[in-house]
Write a protein that holds these residues in place. Structure first.
Motif, PDB file in Angstrom:
ATOM      1  N   PRO A  44       0.842  -1.193   0.000  1.00 62.72           N
ATOM      2  CA  PRO A  44       0.000   0.000   0.000  1.00 62.72           C
ATOM      3  C   PRO A  44       0.881   1.249   0.000  1.00 62.72           C
ATOM      4  N   ARG A  57      -2.414  -1.829  -5.271  1.00 62.28           N
ATOM      5  CA  ARG A  57      -1.192  -2.169  -4.542  1.00 62.28           C
ATOM      6  C   ARG A  57      -0.056  -2.160  -5.544  1.00 62.28           C
ATOM      7  N   GLU A  63      -2.981   3.551  -2.174  1.00 62.74           N
ATOM      8  CA  GLU A  63      -3.963   2.507  -2.457  1.00 62.74           C
ATOM      9  C   GLU A  63      -5.393   2.996  -2.523  1.00 62.74           C
TER      10      GLU A  63
END
Length: 988
Positions: free
Chosen positions: A380, A425, A383
């Motif tokens: 992340p 991601r 994200e």
């Protein structure tokens, strides 16, 4: 205080990170038993100047759930629904209550709390308030901030009060009364007056602005709502003790429209058109990359196969008071877009099961994109950015160009497109200096990009440490200055979750990895082929999604010990965190003893090795394997617990007992000796142990059928695996299986000599012995393996060994890999491999089934239900999770209470309540034993026993021997055998 206060290394290690890139070791952990106890804990922290972090489910992706502070975990005890007012559509909850639990209690009123993030099965309301959570349903109900009426808050310096919208007269009264509350409101009013116009100008007018503090809630037109200001402040302003929430009616009927597009950016371009007219209750999106990852991980295959043609998809769900009304809303949108349901790029369904499957596929995005096959680890950091919905397509194209500029392998793009919130991601290289530098550079550039679109750094997950530094790029310095003044008004000493949002720690500091992360190298017994043959990589697999913290398995298995104890250390995630700390990659790790760590040993002690996490965890953490490896390393060259010898060597004990089973069984029941034997063997005194059959299955086979045994390579041959449990304790199951297989056209063969999968040695970490046992078994089976003969297993745990564990223990052995492809369950043999189509006689029976954990995790249970339905059995598969016995776990001293608590959650009550004529199915020996010893009065059956009644023709009565079912005690014999094995191990 009334609660659990833990400053031990294990607790600190388990709470060292959340689901983000960040890691900070807490000072300690407090688990209050009540709201008042939690308030007392904060008073103590204030007295000593210790920082405080209130934590819910610990799934934060921006780093706000980790800090060098006293962590207060509200989820174990403070999880109650305190009041419901159906007329006003409100409720009052404690901060530790899980969202799905709340909505389950509200269902009787036809109401629910609207926002539903993908972690709804385990996220806590306090965490949702802290993060201003949203989820897919925010398309209809808005963010958490839009559904909070009032909050009871506690500041670090002790101000405790209910806050909410405040009229001018009430504000004047509060300020006039003076004191700490009067000063707070005076300060907030001043901030509103000084920065009101800046807020109106700089706050983006989009559905998903989650970044920053909600200062806009203080504006006169917003009613000076202090509760809404606190929402989304990530625990940096005050602690939420109770919350009064607004509720919405449950949407009774829905229909789902799925639209395929050439690309995800094209799908984003279509969003404004879909939003015109009838508004969907959800509008989600996923791309072909996510589908590729799900297919590679075997996640939701039925759902992705149901997607229409395309490489990017919009999933629009419509609600109505009737199925026809919901369906018509979907058709209206379809007609407006100039499409019809015959188009290959369109799928329309009103079936609830199909809709739920498609939504689960979308919700699995985080797990599917973490550890995605074929690309570097993804992380992340960027994200959940959000932009105006009508600009989403162009934003995605620009963001892709930025990915390419930074040479970031094409990440998956998906999210809540109806509100233009993007999830992704990214394969940052956070374990090297250049990668960390690129991480910072990328986030700065991405922040400038989203600000240029009038968007928000965060549209759902908050700022925390990942984006706190970047707020000035979005809001400008003057608004960021206002955020600082709000923080100072609530928390002048900066003790509430410091370093997040305001005066933030560096976005590239405190990384879970980082350029200085140096884990040791470890020679292991397991090969860890899916983790680059590295235990360190395996320990990194957990990304903190937290599905292992579901209070109820809801169709899965993991994590039974957490479901009973509600302890972070007893969740798969908590254990993974401790294993990560054990790797010695960071100098400040609280776990300092490596494989000898008592903290890791204690956390793993209540792991049932059920393997549920291998299938239920979205990133495939296999804690059973990690535990086995740890136990081997931990006890290498040392004396083990006695239960490891007594229970781990069960196959050897069974082999010895078959010489005189009657004598052994008599000795097992000898008064006085039994209790001593259990003590010596490390067995729970409450347990009765299975007694040995008078004749083993192999002995029966040799006497009755061996003369008919086919040779390797002969047509229709199938080897029936004589596992320890069927062979020595329940041979009638083996006999039933022979009859069923023969009825399907198989020619059954049974190995003549002793063979074993080595499971009991694997589960107790005696891995060199397990390897030796497996090699011997492969030698015995080699002619059958070379001939490609089918091998049929009856005990799920043994079958799972050959389908999974054996190949990881002996990764270079080709026979293991060959055998894994030909080792099947009885149901698989009948459904997929029978020489002739199997036609059972219809039984017309009802049944409930307890699926074995390893069966669920490795083989899957759907084949069994198909076979049962074909045999005319209407079976309900219990949503009960693990039975709690789990091989040796439930027999070991110290585990009985947890074992029975697992069983009493669902399994044993369901068995007791079942009608007398209802069949009780349990293929696993442990499951059957738990049911028999659980005061149910029922005798559970194996699938083979049930299907035997469906074989056409007369059914012979199987020979039953005394003690073939559960016996009464674990005996002195077990203790003597354990002592003998221990002596053999330790003697010169």
């Amino acid at each position: 205080m009334e609660g659990e206060v833990r400053f031990d290394a294990g607790s600190r290690g388990a709470y060292s990170t959340d689901a983000s890139n960040y890691r900070q070791i807490p000072l300690g952990v407090v688990v209050p038993r009540s709201i008042e106890a939690g308030a007392s804990a904060i008073e103590v922290c204030h007295r000593y100047g210790a920082p405080v972090l209130s934590r819910g489910g610990g799934t934060s992706l921006a780093g706000q759930g980790t800090n060098a502070a006293v962590v207060i975990d509200w989820t174990k005890y403070c999880h109650h629904l305190l009041a419901v007012d159906p007329g006003a559509r409100t409720c009052v909850v404690e901060p530790g209550m899980v969202l799905d639990d709340l909505n389950a209690e509200l269902a009787a009123h036809g109401l629910e709390f609207g926002p539903r993030p993908s972690t709804h099965s385990h996220c806590a309301l306090g965490g949702m308030i802290g993060n201003n959570s949203c989820g897919a349903t925010a398309q209809r109900t808005g963010k958490t901030v839009d559904n909070v009426r009032r909050l009871e808050v506690l500041t670090y310096d002790g101000l405790r009060c209910w806050v909410g919208p405040t009229g001018d007269d009430e504000m004047a009264r509060i300020i006039g009364e003076g004191g700490r509350r009067g000063q707070l409101y005076r300060d907030l009013r001043g901030i509103r007056d000084r920065y009101g116009d800046d807020v109106r100008h700089r706050f983006p007018d989009i559905p998903r602005r989650v970044s920053g503090y909600n200062i806009d809630a203080l504006l006169p037109e917003a009613g000076f709502d202090v509760a809404k200001l606190v929402v989304g402040s990530e625990g940096t302003l005050a602690t939420v003790l109770r919350a009064e929430l607004d509720l919405v009616p449950v949407v009774e009927h829905t229909a789902m429209l799925v639209l395929g597009f050439p690309d995800i950016a094209d799908a984003a371009d279509a969003v404004p058109g879909v939003l015109e007219g009838v508004a969907p209750v959800r509008l989600e999106a996923l791309d072909d990359r996510l589908v590729e990852f799900m297919r590679a991980k075997h996640l939701h295959l039925e759902s992705i196969d149901a997607l229409p043609a395309g490489r990017g998809w919009l999933i629009a769900q419509y609600g109505g008071e009737s199925p026809d009304e919901a369906l018509e809303a979907a058709y209206t949108t379809l007609r407006r877009l100039g499409r019809n349901d015959d188009d290959e790029h369109v799928r329309l369904t009103s079936a609830p099961v199909e809709q739920e499957q498609l939504l689960k596929a979308r919700e699995s995005g985080l797990g599917a994109t973490a550890r995605a096959p074929g690309i570097s680890d993804t992380w992340p950091g960027w994200e959940d950015s959000a932009v105006p919905p009508d600009r989403l397509g162009d934003y995605l194209r620009d963001l892709r160009r930025l990915f390419a500029e930074f040479d970031l392998d094409r990440p998956s793009l998906y999210g809540h497109f109806g509100q233009a919130c993007l999830h992704v991601r990214i394969p940052f290289r956070l374990d090297e200096a250049t990668g960390v530098a690129a991480y910072r550079d990328f986030l700065e550039r991405a922040a400038d990009l989203v600000a240029s679109y009038g968007g928000s750094l965060s549209g759902e997950h908050g700022d925390g440490q990942a984006r706190g530094e970047l707020l000035v790029r979005m809001f400008g310095s003057r608004i960021v200055q206002a955020f600082g003044e709000v923080k100072a008004a609530f928390d002048p000493d900066n003790r509430m979750n410091p370093g997040k949002v305001v005066a933030p720690f560096a976005l590239d500091g405190d990384l879970r990895l980082g350029a200085d992360w140096r884990p040791g190298s470890h020679r292991t017994q397991f090969g860890f082929p899916e983790d680059d043959h590295s235990f360190s990589r395996a320990a990194l697999r957990c990304v903190g999604v937290g599905q292992c913290r579901r209070p109820d398995p809801r169709g899965g298995v993991m994590c039974p010990s957490y479901q009973v104890t509600r302890e972070e250390e007893h969740s798969t995630r908590g254990r993974a965190r401790l294993l990560f700390e054990m790797l010695e990659g960071h100098e400040d790790s609280p776990v300092r003893d490596g494989w000898r760590s008592t903290e890791v040993r204690d956390a793993l002690d209540l792991c049932l090795a059920c393997k549920g996490c291998k299938s239920d965890c979205p990133v495939g953490v296999d804690m059973a394997t990690y535990k086995a490896e740890f136990l081997y390393q931990h006890y290498r060259g040392r004396v083990r617990p006695m239960a490891h010898y007594a229970l781990g060597w069960l196959p050897a004990l069974a082999k010895a007992a078959k010489v005189a089973p009657g004598m052994v069984n008599a000795l097992l029941n000898a008064p006085g000796i039994a209790a001593l034997g259990k003590r010596l063997a490390g067995v729970a005194p409450q347990r009765d142990a299975p007694a040995f059959a008078g004749e083993t299955f192999q002995q029966w086979w040799t006497r009755e059928r061996a003369h008919r045994q086919p040779g390797p390579g002969e047509a229709n041959a199938a080897v029936l695996w004589p596992d320890t449990f069927v062979n020595h304790f329940a041979p009638h199951i083996g006999k039933a299986a022979v009859r069923v297989l023969e009825s399907a056209g198989f020619r059954v063969a049974v190995p003549a000599g002793p063979v074993c999968c080595g499971l009991t040695w694997i589960s107790t970490g005696q891995l060199p012995v397990a390897k030796k046992v497996l090699r011997h078994t492969l030698d015995v089976l080699r002619p059958w393996i070379e001939a490609g003969t089918l091998v049929v297993g009856l005990e799920p745990s043994c079958t799972a060994v050959f389908r999974s564990d054996a190949a990881e223990l002996l990764p270079q052995n080709q026979d293991v890999h060959r055998l894994s492809k030909r080792f099947v369950t009885l149901a698989e043999a009948l459904l997929h491999h029978a020489p002739e189509e199997w036609h059972p006689s219809p039984l017309r029976r009802d049944a409930i089934a307890q699926k074995h954990c390893h069966h669920h995790a490795i083989m899957g249970f759907s084949t069994d239900t198909t076979v049962l339905h074909r045999a005319g059995v209407d079976v309900e598969v219990l949503d009960s999770g693990c039975c709690g016995l789990a091989g040796n776990f439930g027999f070991e001293r110290g585990h009985y209470d947890v074992s029975m608590a697992c069983a009493e959650r669902t399994l044993l009550p369901a068995v007791r309540e079942a009608a007398p004529e209802t069949l009780i199915l349990a293929d696993g020996f442990s499951c059957r034993t738990q049911i028999e010893q659980g005061n149910t009065g029922r005798v559970p059956l194996h699938l083979a026993e049930v299907l035997q009644d469906a074989v056409p023709g007369e059914r012979p009565e199987p020979t039953r021997f005394p003690g073939e079912r559960a016996g009464r005690t674990v005996t002195a014999a077990a203790g003597l055998v354990a002592a003998s094995l221990l002596w053999r191990r330790l003697r010169p």
